[in-house]
Design an enzyme around this catalytic site. Structure first.
Site, PDB file in Angstrom:
ATOM      1  N   ASP A  12       0.818  -1.219   0.000  1.00  0.00           N
ATOM      2  CA  ASP A  12       0.000   0.000   0.000  1.00  0.00           C
ATOM      3  C   ASP A  12       0.851   1.268   0.000  1.00  0.00           C
ATOM      4  O   ASP A  12       0.480   2.289   0.581  1.00  0.00           O
ATOM      5  CB  ASP A  12      -0.963   0.031   1.201  1.00  0.00           C
ATOM      6  CG  ASP A  12      -1.889  -1.166   1.202  1.00  0.00           C
ATOM      7  OD1 ASP A  12      -2.325  -1.557   0.103  1.00  0.00           O
ATOM      8  OD2 ASP A  12      -2.161  -1.702   2.287  1.00  0.00           O
ATOM      9  N   GLU A  13       1.999   1.194  -0.642  1.00  0.00           N
ATOM     10  CA  GLU A  13       2.886   2.363  -0.691  1.00  0.00           C
ATOM     11  C   GLU A  13       2.443   3.349  -1.761  1.00  0.00           C
ATOM     12  O   GLU A  13       2.963   4.464  -1.836  1.00  0.00           O
ATOM     13  CB  GLU A  13       4.329   1.925  -1.006  1.00  0.00           C
ATOM     14  CG  GLU A  13       4.974   1.026   0.032  1.00  0.00           C
ATOM     15  CD  GLU A  13       4.804  -0.445  -0.317  1.00  0.00           C
ATOM     16  OE1 GLU A  13       3.975  -0.752  -1.193  1.00  0.00           O
ATOM     17  OE2 GLU A  13       5.489  -1.280   0.299  1.00  0.00           O
ATOM     18  N   GLY A  14       1.497   2.916  -2.604  1.00  0.00           N
ATOM     19  CA  GLY A  14       1.080   3.768  -3.726  1.00  0.00           C
ATOM     20  C   GLY A  14       1.694   3.282  -5.035  1.00  0.00           C
ATOM     21  O   GLY A  14       1.938   4.070  -5.951  1.00  0.00           O
ATOM     22  N   ALA A  38      -4.430  -8.035  -3.892  1.00  0.00           N
ATOM     23  CA  ALA A  38      -3.866  -6.706  -4.165  1.00  0.00           C
ATOM     24  C   ALA A  38      -4.995  -5.691  -4.252  1.00  0.00           C
ATOM     25  O   ALA A  38      -6.102  -6.024  -4.667  1.00  0.00           O
ATOM     26  CB  ALA A  38      -3.105  -6.718  -5.480  1.00  0.00           C
ATOM     27  N   GLY A  39      -4.705  -4.471  -3.854  1.00  0.00           N
ATOM     28  CA  GLY A  39      -5.660  -3.384  -4.031  1.00  0.00           C
ATOM     29  C   GLY A  39      -4.880  -2.156  -4.444  1.00  0.00           C
ATOM     30  O   GLY A  39      -4.289  -1.479  -3.617  1.00  0.00           O
ATOM     31  N   HIS A  40      -4.832  -1.894  -5.735  1.00  0.00           N
ATOM     32  CA  HIS A  40      -4.068  -0.742  -6.229  1.00  0.00           C
ATOM     33  C   HIS A  40      -5.064   0.345  -6.650  1.00  0.00           C
ATOM     34  O   HIS A  40      -5.920   0.113  -7.486  1.00  0.00           O
ATOM     35  CB  HIS A  40      -3.181  -1.152  -7.410  1.00  0.00           C
ATOM     36  CG  HIS A  40      -2.122  -2.155  -7.028  1.00  0.00           C
ATOM     37  ND1 HIS A  40      -1.295  -2.757  -7.929  1.00  0.00           N
ATOM     38  CD2 HIS A  40      -1.757  -2.639  -5.817  1.00  0.00           C
ATOM     39  CE1 HIS A  40      -0.470  -3.575  -7.282  1.00  0.00           C
ATOM     40  NE2 HIS A  40      -0.745  -3.529  -6.009  1.00  0.00           N
ATOM     41  N   THR A 129      -6.522 -11.738   3.890  1.00  0.00           N
ATOM     42  CA  THR A 129      -7.550 -11.023   3.130  1.00  0.00           C
ATOM     43  C   THR A 129      -8.717 -11.962   2.794  1.00  0.00           C
ATOM     44  O   THR A 129      -9.700 -11.543   2.201  1.00  0.00           O
ATOM     45  CB  THR A 129      -6.988 -10.465   1.803  1.00  0.00           C
ATOM     46  OG1 THR A 129      -6.303 -11.526   1.143  1.00  0.00           O
ATOM     47  CG2 THR A 129      -6.052  -9.307   2.034  1.00  0.00           C
ATOM     48  N   GLY A 302     -11.164  -2.516   2.849  1.00  0.00           N
ATOM     49  CA  GLY A 302     -11.762  -1.435   3.646  1.00  0.00           C
ATOM     50  C   GLY A 302     -11.312  -1.433   5.097  1.00  0.00           C
ATOM     51  O   GLY A 302     -11.739  -0.597   5.898  1.00  0.00           O
ATOM     52  N   ARG A 303     -10.415  -2.348   5.461  1.00  0.00           N
ATOM     53  CA  ARG A 303      -9.963  -2.422   6.866  1.00  0.00           C
ATOM     54  C   ARG A 303      -9.099  -1.212   7.220  1.00  0.00           C
ATOM     55  O   ARG A 303      -8.293  -0.766   6.400  1.00  0.00           O
ATOM     56  CB  ARG A 303      -9.093  -3.669   7.080  1.00  0.00           C
ATOM     57  CG  ARG A 303      -9.857  -4.957   7.022  1.00  0.00           C
ATOM     58  CD  ARG A 303      -8.951  -6.132   7.350  1.00  0.00           C
ATOM     59  NE  ARG A 303      -7.977  -6.402   6.300  1.00  0.00           N
ATOM     60  CZ  ARG A 303      -7.135  -7.428   6.311  1.00  0.00           C
ATOM     61  NH1 ARG A 303      -7.102  -8.261   7.333  1.00  0.00           N
ATOM     62  NH2 ARG A 303      -6.295  -7.628   5.320  1.00  0.00           N
ATOM     63  N   SER A 412       5.572  11.992  -4.338  1.00  0.00           N
ATOM     64  CA  SER A 412       4.168  12.260  -4.672  1.00  0.00           C
ATOM     65  C   SER A 412       3.511  13.047  -3.548  1.00  0.00           C
ATOM     66  O   SER A 412       3.789  12.841  -2.363  1.00  0.00           O
ATOM     67  CB  SER A 412       3.408  10.984  -5.030  1.00  0.00           C
ATOM     68  OG  SER A 412       2.994  10.287  -3.896  1.00  0.00           O
TER      69      SER A 412
HETATM   70  P1  GDP Z   1      -0.694   0.146  -3.597  1.00  0.00           P
HETATM   71  O1  GDP Z   1      -1.332  -1.099  -3.079  1.00  0.00           O
HETATM   72  O2  GDP Z   1       0.775   0.208  -3.301  1.00  0.00           O
HETATM   73  O3  GDP Z   1      -0.970   0.409  -5.041  1.00  0.00           O
HETATM   74  O4  GDP Z   1      -1.330   1.365  -2.787  1.00  0.00           O
HETATM   75  P2  GDP Z   1      -2.880   1.583  -2.407  1.00  0.00           P
HETATM   76  O5  GDP Z   1      -3.583   2.061  -3.614  1.00  0.00           O
HETATM   77  O6  GDP Z   1      -3.413   0.405  -1.687  1.00  0.00           O
HETATM   78  O7  GDP Z   1      -2.763   2.723  -1.314  1.00  0.00           O
HETATM   79  C1  GDP Z   1      -2.292   3.984  -1.600  1.00  0.00           C
HETATM   80  C2  GDP Z   1      -3.399   4.997  -1.305  1.00  0.00           C
HETATM   81  O8  GDP Z   1      -2.849   6.271  -1.219  1.00  0.00           O
HETATM   82  C3  GDP Z   1      -4.468   5.088  -2.371  1.00  0.00           C
HETATM   83  O9  GDP Z   1      -5.693   5.411  -1.771  1.00  0.00           O
HETATM   84  C4  GDP Z   1      -3.978   6.228  -3.257  1.00  0.00           C
HETATM   85  O10 GDP Z   1      -5.015   6.891  -3.974  1.00  0.00           O
HETATM   86  C5  GDP Z   1      -3.380   7.131  -2.236  1.00  0.00           C
HETATM   87  N1  GDP Z   1      -2.231   7.905  -2.686  1.00  0.00           N
HETATM   88  C6  GDP Z   1      -1.233   7.527  -3.522  1.00  0.00           C
HETATM   89  N2  GDP Z   1      -0.289   8.487  -3.601  1.00  0.00           N
HETATM   90  C7  GDP Z   1      -0.703   9.486  -2.783  1.00  0.00           C
HETATM   91  C8  GDP Z   1      -0.136  10.741  -2.397  1.00  0.00           C
HETATM   92  O11 GDP Z   1       0.932  11.139  -2.816  1.00  0.00           O
HETATM   93  N3  GDP Z   1      -0.854  11.487  -1.500  1.00  0.00           N
HETATM   94  C9  GDP Z   1      -2.041  11.081  -0.993  1.00  0.00           C
HETATM   95  N4  GDP Z   1      -2.655  11.870  -0.128  1.00  0.00           N
HETATM   96  N5  GDP Z   1      -2.598   9.912  -1.333  1.00  0.00           N
HETATM   97  C10 GDP Z   1      -1.932   9.121  -2.198  1.00  0.00           C
HETATM   98 MG    MG Z   2      -2.860  -1.681  -1.839  1.00  0.00          MG
END
Ligand code: GDP
Ligand code: MG
Length: 424
Positions: A12-14, A38-40, A129, A302-303, A412
């Site tokens: 969940d790093e983005g 995964a949840g991207h 999950t 949603g957790r 970001s």
């Molecule tokens: P992933 O699993 O690594 O792809 O990451 P997730 O999507 O699960 O979690 C990242 C969350 O942070 C998502 O809700 C993104 O929309 C949000 N997000 C990503 N980059 C940024 C950022 O730079 N700032 C903010 N505020 N939210 C971000």
């Molecule tokens: Mg994720």
């Protein structure tokens, strides 16, 4: 060029948003491990998308997307995800989606077993999950799994279903005393959800090798982060697959190719979903504040996510495991909520200071060593260049670069595609 985009921390790093941004320069995006756990999340001019199985490149018209050999694919979930995205206006055809014939199929009984085991464990549960990931990977290594390529020759598949279901019921009905799985229902399941996928299934190794020869840019998109890797993560609180960049060519179907670059995605603070040690964890009000600022609720489930300050010890280890050549630091804007920002610079174990990430079993006894730096405490979400960033934010990024000994190239500052700063 072969580039891997991988997670440095607990996931969940983005990664999804960075793949979406960087995929502009890529022709192919491949997922190489994991499944629909995964949840991207991607937010761009076309809307907000949550991707579980599909690579984040699916949102760009000219990118070909690959579900690689190292993945486990819940075919019902894939059908739903494809129709959800089509409903959001995304084009998905055999031209822009290719599924490896070697990828393993997550069956309904894997999901069932995941739930039954978590319920049996009760307060000792793993925080799964519940999408069948551990049971399906276990079957893969037991050599009792079905692979996508089998959907192309169904006579043999239907024969195997009977044998495998008989074996599976030793656990489902015999062990857990649950109603047995029906082989006929599994055959109907393959017919309903497997048959429509046939035209997408191919040897992704052939496709990727040709793409590579033709000079295409190929990106590997990881799920989860280094600390959830089955071998190098906080075992047993890991996922069941290899989240490591070095595995990407194997999991995609091209073990003969070598990565040119590994880009690590690292969050400006820490978050973690599920159970297990999380050394620098915040509790109570401190946790509420960071969770609210970062919107830290799982995209797949949603957790509420567990949160804490940036952890240098864990992140340095993650960078090493991922062989990261450069870092994209995400969600820096979230720390705008703070006048002073804490960083975990070391762990303390039995009176000793640790700077190398230890064998996971001692993590429960480690205490975080926290240091404070001055925050910027203002909105940075509109910053476009380094010069737009407050000096405290630049100092925070430079400090992390120094402590982690790794170059940060992107920062970001918001969830939207264009909300980022090129740092070097
Ligand atoms: P992933 O699993 O690594 O792809 O990451 P997730 O999507 O699960 O979690 C990242 C969350 O942070 C998502 O809700 C993104 O929309 C949000 N997000 C990503 N980059 C940024 C950022 O730079 N700032 C903010 N505020 N939210 C971000
Ligand atoms: Mg994720």
């Amino acid at each position: 060029m072969l580039t891997s985009i991988c997670g440095i921390n607990w996931g969940d790093e983005g990664k999804g948003r960075m793949v979406d941004l960087l995929s502009e320069k890529f022709d192919v995006v491949c997922r190489y491990q994991g499944g629909n756990n995964a949840g991207h999340t991607v937010v761009n001019e076309r809307g907000k998308f949550i991707l579980n199985l599909l690579p984040s490149g699916i949102l760009r018209e000219n990118v070909v997307n690959v579900l690689g050999a190292g993945m486990v694919i819940d075919i019902r979930h894939l059908a739903e995800e494809v129709s959800r995205l089509r409903g959001q206006g995304i084009k998905i055809t055999p031209e822009n989606l290719k599924i490896s014939d070697r990828a393993v199929i997550t069956m309904p009984y894997h999901v069932l077993l995941d739930c039954l085991e978590e319920e049996r464990l009760a307060d000792k549960k793993f925080g799964s999950t519940r999408r069948g990931i551990a049971p399906v990977y276990a079957d893969k290594y037991m050599k009792k799994a079905f692979r996508m390529g089998e959907l192309l020759g169904t006579e043999l598949l239907y024969k195997r279903v009977k044998e495998i279901v008989e074996w599976k019921n030793l656990t489902v009905a015999g062990g857990y005393r649950h109603e047995p799985v029906s082989a006929d229902e599994m055959i109907d399941y393959f017919k309903q959800y497997g048959e429509p996928l046939k035209e997408y299934i191919c040897d992704t190794g052939v496709y990727l090798n040709e793409a590579n020869k033709a000079g295409k840019n190929i990106m590997f998109e990881a799920q989860l982060g280094a600390l959830r890797d089955i071998d190098f993560g906080i075992y047993p609180y890991t996922s069941s697959s290899s989240t490591i960049a070095a595995y990407a060519p194997i999991g995609a179907g091209v073990p003969n190719l070598k990565l040119d670059k590994s880009i690590g995605i690292m969050k400006a603070y820490s978050s973690c979903v599920g159970e297990g040690p999380f050394t620098a964890e915040y509790f109570g009000e401190a946790a509420e504040k960071l969770r609210a600022a970062g919107g830290e609720y799982g995209a797949a489930t949603g957790r509420p996510r567990r949160v804490g300050p940036f952890d240098v010890v864990a992140s340095r280890y993650g960078i090493r495991c991922q062989g990261a050549d450069e870092i994209a630091l995400t969600k820096l804007d979230v720390l705008s909520a703070y006048e002073e920002i804490e960083i975990c610079t070391a762990y303390e174990l039995d009176g000793k200071r640790l700077t190398e990430f230890p064998f996971p079993d001692v993590l429960d006894r480690c205490k975080p060593v926290l240091e404070k730096v001055k925050g910027w405490h203002c909105d940075i979400s509109k910053c476009k260049t380094v010069n737009d960033l407050p000096k405290e934010a630049i100092a925070y990024i430079r400090l992390i670069e120094k402590l982690c000994e790794c170059k940060i190239t992107y920062v970001s500052v918001g969830a939207e595609r264009e909300a980022y700063v090129k740092f070097h």
